[in-house]
Write a protein that holds these residues in place. Structure first.
Motif, mmCIF file in Angstrom:
data_model
loop_
_atom_site.group_PDB
_atom_site.id
_atom_site.type_symbol
_atom_site.label_atom_id
_atom_site.label_comp_id
_atom_site.label_asym_id
_atom_site.label_seq_id
_atom_site.Cartn_x
_atom_site.Cartn_y
_atom_site.Cartn_z
ATOM 1 N N GLU A 315 31.136 4.115 -18.389
ATOM 2 C CA GLU A 315 29.726 3.736 -18.303
ATOM 3 C C GLU A 315 29.161 3.378 -19.671
ATOM 4 O OE1 GLU A 315 27.818 3.136 -15.732
ATOM 5 O OE2 GLU A 315 29.589 3.463 -14.474
ATOM 6 N N TYR A 316 29.603 4.086 -20.709
ATOM 7 C CA TYR A 316 29.100 3.770 -22.042
ATOM 8 C C TYR A 316 29.511 2.352 -22.454
ATOM 9 C CZ TYR A 316 28.470 3.322 -26.972
ATOM 10 O OH TYR A 316 28.098 2.833 -28.202
ATOM 11 N N ARG A 318 30.319 -0.152 -20.603
ATOM 12 C CA ARG A 318 29.606 -1.127 -19.768
ATOM 13 C C ARG A 318 28.172 -1.341 -20.263
ATOM 14 N NH1 ARG A 318 30.274 -1.593 -14.260
ATOM 15 N NH2 ARG A 318 30.857 0.597 -14.075
ATOM 16 N N ARG A 319 27.445 -0.232 -20.461
ATOM 17 C CA ARG A 319 26.033 -0.330 -20.821
ATOM 18 C C ARG A 319 25.848 -0.856 -22.230
ATOM 19 N NH1 ARG A 319 23.589 5.318 -20.207
ATOM 20 N NH2 ARG A 319 21.704 4.186 -20.850
ATOM 21 N N ALA A 322 26.477 -4.605 -22.343
ATOM 22 C CA ALA A 322 25.428 -5.392 -21.697
ATOM 23 C C ALA A 322 24.188 -5.510 -22.573
ATOM 24 C CB ALA A 322 25.060 -4.756 -20.356
ATOM 25 N N LEU A 323 23.956 -4.545 -23.456
ATOM 26 C CA LEU A 323 22.770 -4.574 -24.310
ATOM 27 C C LEU A 323 22.880 -5.558 -25.464
ATOM 28 C CD1 LEU A 323 21.769 -0.806 -24.574
ATOM 29 C CD2 LEU A 323 20.514 -2.635 -23.417
ATOM 30 N N LEU A 347 22.165 3.661 -28.074
ATOM 31 C CA LEU A 347 23.559 3.468 -27.689
ATOM 32 C C LEU A 347 24.447 3.033 -28.857
ATOM 33 C CD1 LEU A 347 23.382 1.845 -24.140
ATOM 34 C CD2 LEU A 347 24.091 4.151 -24.734
#
Length: 586
Positions: A315-316, A318-319, A322-323, A347
């Motif tokens: 999840e890290y 991925r997120r 995306a940022l 992040l």
């Protein structure tokens, strides 16, 4: 187009499916065949000692893995001959060249095994032996087909003697001497006849009948019938052509799966050696070999990544990806040595919680490229299950440094580990890492697993990344203790020294007896690689590949490191030439 492959294992998913289809054809096309003879096919493949023949099954498959035909070839290693037991096309598949392609493959196998010849029974084309006109026409067509390849009946013997007086159409014993200008000696023909009658027809042929037939071979050399359907001077140097189009010999090809989205992960920064040119260099060198069959990447669910990585890590990445804007990268620079339980809000700052170094950036496409690399490795694993003996996932980013909870070393998700996990559902797996750097990620993921053996040959962690793992005392944990082997090697090493270490690893794999082998292929042991210190040459890579191939295991190769562009393609080419020579030779 159709493909021909050798069916190896009655318990392997793709092979088991084919065997069921072969049994269906046997029941349809040979209704007089006893049910127990159909049912024994899986055991014939697994237990050659019981049946005194090594059974070799070739399958011709079309689109959708539909079986178009098969050849069941019995190898007698003790007598150096082959016996074609059955060859048949599926219903509605005759006339498409399937039979010609299958028989050509049988002859190729017999030549590779250096056999005296291929022998088989064929119903007679003599009206005195077979009076039914329709049956006689079929027999003539069948003998005409085989005569195109040079196969003709042995004459001047009592082989055609009916076993029972009421039997009709007793078969010829047909000999295909594989185009060699060498006569068939009487003693060799007698051994063939005796073996066929005693092994194939065990319990059916009385000893007296067998002795009578064997004794009837009086000519030396034995006589082969003159050509009846094909001109005697016809050129048989090449196999006859057939209308079925291209034939792929899948059991002698390497499935090639390329990450078609690898170039979206391109870090345009000085010193970042994990660049798209790596893939282009390798492809340019290996595709002209003719060894590879390129297959499309399939999409797999994220559960395959979560089977080897912690959800928080996935999840890290991925997120955080995306940022970021395209072309923007974030490098870890703060690491939670003092407090690992209270991650910072931002992040980018949190990267140090999940990364083991300062030179593996997160960027906009890191997640997408890494996910696609895993899809490639899983597609290659699926190719093994569907009948390929070898598959190559040519991917970037690499993956063997990605552990269950952290990433690093240019690696985000461990593609080789995901493939090994997938294959482990069908039996034990060995993962052999031959990158210059320790496969810390694979070791970590499978540390407690006794069904996945992990082995790594690498530069000693005293001087080589990742520095804090790869020591020889790391042997696995708990139930996995003894199932991890690290061979840490000196800073200076030549090909001969490397092969000594590789021999040790291969012996351990042989002892483990895995169902499949996954090779994490690093080309950075090469002389001049900017990330390594060893001196392996192209010839060394070829020898290493051959040694690995000689294990004769279904083998999945996943690309890891290798950064000297000048020699990268050449070394990859030689590795696969060696692998194919070891894996596909008899």
């Amino acid at each position: 187009m159709f493909r021909i492959r050798r069916v190896q294992d009655a318990t392997w998913p793709g092979d088991a499916r084919v065997i069921v289809q072969v049994q269906e054809i046997l029941r349809e096309q040979f209704p007089l065949l006893a049910p127990e003879d159909v049912a024994k096919l899986p055991e014939q493949l697994l237990n050659p000692l019981k049946y005194r023949f090594r059974t070799i099954l070739f399958a011709a498959e079309g689109s959708g893995n539909r079986l178009k035909g098969f050849a069941l070839f019995m190898h007698a290693p003790d007598l150096r001959f082959g016996y074609l037991d059955f060859m048949s096309a599926a219903t509605m598949q005759t006339g498409g060249g399937v039979g010609g392609a299958l028989y050509a493959r049988v002859r190729e196998e017999a030549k590779a095994l250096e056999l005296t010849g291929v022998f088989f029974e064929c119903l007679p084309d003599d009206p005195d032996l077979c009076a039914a006109p329709s049956t006689l026409r079929q027999n003539k067509a069948r003998l005409r087909f085989y005569e195109r390849f040079g196969a003709r009946p042995i004459v001047g013997t009592a082989y055609e003697t009916p076993l029972k007086p009421e039997d009709t159409c007793p078969p010829y014993l047909v000999a295909d001497l594989l185009g060699r200008n060498k006569p068939l000696r009487r003693r060799d023909a007698q051994k063939v006849a005796r073996a066929v009658l005693e092994r194939k027809y065990a319990g059916s042929c009385p000893p007296g009948y067998v002795e009578m037939v064997v004794a009837s071979f009086e000519d030396d050399p034995v006589r082969i019938r003159d050509p009846r359907y094909v001109a005697p001077d016809a050129d048989r140097s090449a196999a006859p052509t057939w209308p079925g189009g291209t034939v792929l010999h899948q059991d002698k090809s390497i499935a090639l799966v390329v990450n078609d989205r690898h170039d979206i992960h391109h870090v345009h920064e000085r010193g970042y050696v994990e660049a798209p040119v790596r893939i282009r260099s390798i492809l340019k060198a290996i595709e002209p070999l003719g060894l590879f069959q390129r297959i499309k990447v399939r999409h797999f669910g994220e559960e395959h990544i979560l089977a080897v990585h912690d959800r928080q890590l996935v999840e890290y990445i991925r997120r955080a990806s995306a940022l970021l804007k395209p072309g923007e990268s974030v490098y870890p620079y703060v690491f939670p040595i003092r407090n690992s339980t209270k991650p910072p809000k931002e992040l980018p700052v949190r990267a140090g919680y999940f990364c083991i170094d300062t030179f593996t950036p997160i960027n906009h496409n890191a997640f997408l490229a890494a996910k696609r690399a895993v899809d490639c490795a899983l597609t290659a694993a699926q190719a093994l299950r569907e009948g390929y003996r070898a598959a190559y996932a040519l991917v970037r980013p690499p993956g063997h440094h990605a552990e269950r909870r952290v990433f690093g070393g240019f690696c985000y998700f461990n593609s080789a580990a995901a493939a090994a996990q997938s294959l482990s559902r069908h039996g034990r797996v060995a993962v052999l890492d031959i990158d210059f750097h320790h496969g810390n990620g694979t070791q970590d993921i499978f540390a407690r697993r006794p069904d996945v053996l992990t082995l790594s040959l690498h530069g000693h962690p005293r001087f080589a990344y990742p520095y804090f793992s790869g020591y020889e005392e790391e042997k696995g944990e708990g139930p996995g203790e003894g199932f991890n082997l690290n061979i840490a090697l000196p800073e200076t090493l030549d090909g001969e020294g490397y092969r000594q270490a590789l021999t040790k690893a291969l012996r351990r794999i042989t002892k483990f007896a895995p169902r499949t082998l996954v090779v994490a292929l690093g080309l950075d042991p090469a002389k001049g690689d900017p990330t390594g210190t060893w001196g392996l040459t192209a010839r060394d890579f070829e020898r290493n590949g051959r040694m690995i191939g000689e294990l004769r295991l279904p083998t999945l190769v996943v690309q890891e490191g290798g950064y000297r562009i000048r020699s990268l393609g050449t070394n990859a080419k030689h590795f696969f030439v060696g692998l194919a020579a070891g894996l596909f030779s008899r």
